[in-house]
Design a protein around this motif. Sequence first.
Motif, mmCIF file in Angstrom:
data_model
loop_
_atom_site.group_PDB
_atom_site.id
_atom_site.type_symbol
_atom_site.label_atom_id
_atom_site.label_comp_id
_atom_site.label_asym_id
_atom_site.label_seq_id
_atom_site.Cartn_x
_atom_site.Cartn_y
_atom_site.Cartn_z
ATOM 1 N N ARG A 64 0.851 -1.206 0.000
ATOM 2 C CA ARG A 64 0.000 0.000 0.000
ATOM 3 C C ARG A 64 0.880 1.246 0.000
ATOM 4 N NH1 ARG A 64 -0.275 1.426 5.494
ATOM 5 N NH2 ARG A 64 0.672 -0.206 6.748
ATOM 6 N N GLY A 65 0.318 2.301 -0.631
ATOM 7 C CA GLY A 65 1.072 3.529 -0.831
ATOM 8 C C GLY A 65 1.444 4.240 0.457
ATOM 9 N N ASN A 66 0.622 4.067 1.504
ATOM 10 C CA ASN A 66 0.920 4.799 2.743
ATOM 11 C C ASN A 66 1.721 3.966 3.746
ATOM 12 O OD1 ASN A 66 -0.973 3.057 3.642
ATOM 13 N ND2 ASN A 66 -2.433 4.588 4.400
ATOM 14 N N PRO B 126 14.986 9.120 -7.765
ATOM 15 C CA PRO B 126 13.792 8.524 -8.383
ATOM 16 C C PRO B 126 13.804 6.996 -8.259
ATOM 17 C CG PRO B 126 14.950 9.953 -9.929
ATOM 18 C CD PRO B 126 15.824 9.816 -8.738
ATOM 19 N N VAL B 127 12.627 6.408 -8.340
ATOM 20 C CA VAL B 127 12.517 4.950 -8.209
ATOM 21 C C VAL B 127 11.779 4.357 -9.409
ATOM 22 C CG1 VAL B 127 12.571 4.915 -5.681
ATOM 23 C CG2 VAL B 127 10.369 5.184 -6.880
ATOM 24 N N VAL B 128 11.758 3.041 -9.433
ATOM 25 C CA VAL B 128 10.951 2.292 -10.399
ATOM 26 C C VAL B 128 9.970 1.461 -9.569
ATOM 27 C CG1 VAL B 128 11.021 0.616 -12.297
ATOM 28 C CG2 VAL B 128 12.961 2.140 -11.922
ATOM 29 N N VAL B 129 8.717 1.405 -10.008
ATOM 30 C CA VAL B 129 7.723 0.577 -9.316
ATOM 31 C C VAL B 129 7.358 -0.574 -10.245
ATOM 32 C CG1 VAL B 129 5.459 0.521 -8.196
ATOM 33 C CG2 VAL B 129 6.804 2.630 -8.163
ATOM 34 N N LYS B 130 7.364 -1.785 -9.688
ATOM 35 C CA LYS B 130 7.061 -2.965 -10.516
ATOM 36 C C LYS B 130 5.992 -3.814 -9.844
ATOM 37 C CE LYS B 130 11.758 -3.199 -12.295
ATOM 38 N NZ LYS B 130 12.948 -4.015 -12.552
ATOM 39 N N ALA B 131 5.003 -4.214 -10.608
ATOM 40 C CA ALA B 131 4.049 -5.208 -10.099
ATOM 41 C C ALA B 131 4.836 -6.483 -9.845
ATOM 42 C CB ALA B 131 2.959 -5.449 -11.138
ATOM 43 N N ALA B 132 4.612 -7.117 -8.689
ATOM 44 C CA ALA B 132 5.397 -8.318 -8.366
ATOM 45 C C ALA B 132 5.100 -9.455 -9.334
ATOM 46 C CB ALA B 132 5.123 -8.758 -6.935
ATOM 47 N N THR B 133 3.854 -9.555 -9.783
ATOM 48 C CA THR B 133 3.487 -10.672 -10.670
ATOM 49 C C THR B 133 2.716 -10.154 -11.892
ATOM 50 O OG1 THR B 133 1.431 -11.014 -9.455
ATOM 51 C CG2 THR B 133 3.299 -12.358 -8.779
ATOM 52 N N ARG C 24 3.139 6.473 -4.593
ATOM 53 C CA ARG C 24 2.070 5.959 -3.720
ATOM 54 C C ARG C 24 0.834 5.589 -4.537
ATOM 55 N NH1 ARG C 24 4.712 9.698 -0.445
ATOM 56 N NH2 ARG C 24 3.479 11.499 -1.092
ATOM 57 N N ASP C 25 0.473 6.468 -5.510
ATOM 58 C CA ASP C 25 -0.718 6.181 -6.331
ATOM 59 C C ASP C 25 -0.539 4.893 -7.143
ATOM 60 O OD1 ASP C 25 -1.930 8.391 -5.364
ATOM 61 O OD2 ASP C 25 -1.605 9.651 -7.146
ATOM 62 N N ILE C 26 0.639 4.743 -7.714
ATOM 63 C CA ILE C 26 0.869 3.541 -8.549
ATOM 64 C C ILE C 26 0.766 2.284 -7.676
ATOM 65 C CG2 ILE C 26 2.578 2.283 -9.931
ATOM 66 C CD1 ILE C 26 3.598 5.082 -10.859
ATOM 67 N N VAL C 27 1.397 2.335 -6.502
ATOM 68 C CA VAL C 27 1.344 1.162 -5.611
ATOM 69 C C VAL C 27 -0.108 0.839 -5.277
ATOM 70 C CG1 VAL C 27 1.921 0.322 -3.292
ATOM 71 C CG2 VAL C 27 3.666 1.496 -4.667
ATOM 72 N N ASP C 28 -0.902 1.862 -4.968
ATOM 73 C CA ASP C 28 -2.315 1.611 -4.632
ATOM 74 C C ASP C 28 -3.089 1.102 -5.846
ATOM 75 O OD1 ASP C 28 -2.138 2.164 -1.949
ATOM 76 O OD2 ASP C 28 -2.473 4.316 -2.215
ATOM 77 N N ASP C 29 -2.812 1.702 -7.024
ATOM 78 C CA ASP C 29 -3.521 1.254 -8.235
ATOM 79 C C ASP C 29 -3.202 -0.203 -8.569
ATOM 80 O OD1 ASP C 29 -4.649 3.707 -8.456
ATOM 81 O OD2 ASP C 29 -3.414 4.399 -10.143
ATOM 82 N N ALA D 37 3.914 -4.929 -4.640
ATOM 83 C CA ALA D 37 4.744 -4.165 -5.578
ATOM 84 C C ALA D 37 6.184 -4.116 -5.074
ATOM 85 C CB ALA D 37 4.201 -2.742 -5.720
ATOM 86 N N VAL D 38 7.113 -4.074 -6.026
ATOM 87 C CA VAL D 38 8.516 -3.847 -5.694
ATOM 88 C C VAL D 38 8.830 -2.401 -6.061
ATOM 89 C CG1 VAL D 38 10.910 -4.492 -6.213
ATOM 90 C CG2 VAL D 38 9.118 -6.243 -6.195
#
Length: 390
Positions: free
Chosen positions: A134-136, A150-157, A175-180, A185-186
């Motif tokens: 979760r984003g928070n 800066p970071v990269v966000v990846k769906a785990a699967t 945070r939004d991407i992780v929640d979406d 997420a990694v």
Amino acid sequence: MLTVRRPNRETPVRIGIVGGGQLALMMGEAARDLPVTLSVLAASEEDPAHRTIPDCLVGAATDPDALAALAARVDVITLDHELVNLEALGDLESRGTPVRPHPAAVRYAADKAHQRQALAAWGLPVPRFRVVTRGNDPELAAFLTALGEPVVVKAATGGYDGRGVFFPDTGAEVRDIVDDLGGVAVVEERLTLLGEAAQIVVRDPADNVVAYPLVSTYQAGGTCVEVDYPARGAGAGASAQAAALAREIAVRIDAVGVLAVELFWTTRGWLVNELALRPHNTGHWTIEGARTSQFANHLRAVAGLPLGPTTPTAPHITMVNVLGGPRATAAPASGPHLGVHDYAKAWRPGRKLGHVTATGAQESPTRVAAWEAARAWGTREEEPWHSSPS
Ligand code: ADP
């Protein structure tokens, strides 16, 4: 460990492949010269594997009944992709059909969070990362602050070819991407890549491991477009390190068959990006470019047959993927130093339709020959600019 049962050494090993894509199609070509027979579980009648594997069942790779039907026809099961049902594959093993690679090993490829956590725990080099849901999550905030980059966000699967990989600009976007994503997420540091490379090894059930030479890889929009042997700018030391790393991972995760390790070359040396436990796009060059192709060696490992030599057949080899351009065009003819592989897929802009491999004595003409053939076929991509990873 389950062994492959067959009445005697002369009886071909019956291998079932889960998934009917281009990897299964090319396994079908490689099987012609091996004491194996293939069956495939394909998602549809149109899947590429029908071209080379007559014994095709149609069903979902995640459907336990379809998997059981495939298992009933074969001695051992292997995979064309990782978007599978690991639990159902585990059930097949517990009912006596060996699955190679084992479902527990496939999880390192199917789940990026599992892979990063395991490799980090073993002290192997990976980008700095956090696994969050979760984003928070306060740990995420602390990680972003500590990193200050800066970071990269990846769906785990579920992601592939850059799908499920995001490059957010701000903490709020992260945070939004992780929640979406709504799952695991990694979140990892965004690296300045000096180069990308791939190291393929093949391991058999008796722990014999062979390594192909390291290759350079080039991506556009998250999809691999070009692979070159020898790896550009990687000296003997860096190449040996990459091979040692891949061998260690193969043993640690108990891989059987091809293990492809996608690597980032950075100021901190090699960092592991992704693992694949099946023939891999960065190994397609081995069909023309190595004494034994990755497809043949994968089937050999799965069947328990001796692994073949991985020596290159030419001083320079370039593989270029053909991604659908604005309109459909036909594949060009193969030539003496050019392999053209048409996956017989319906044309769609951006879709991987095939690949070409050129072999030659010199780097530049080899690369030009591969790109000319890919362009004649109508690929969407431009030749990438080459920098040196050292
Ligand atoms: P996929 O699973 O979809 O293939 P990857 O994790 O391999 O996704 O990422 C696709 C591409 O995005 C990589 O080949 C690389 O070019 C870029 N990339 C991925 N992770 C990072 C990172 N941490 N830093 C910089 N670039 C990255």
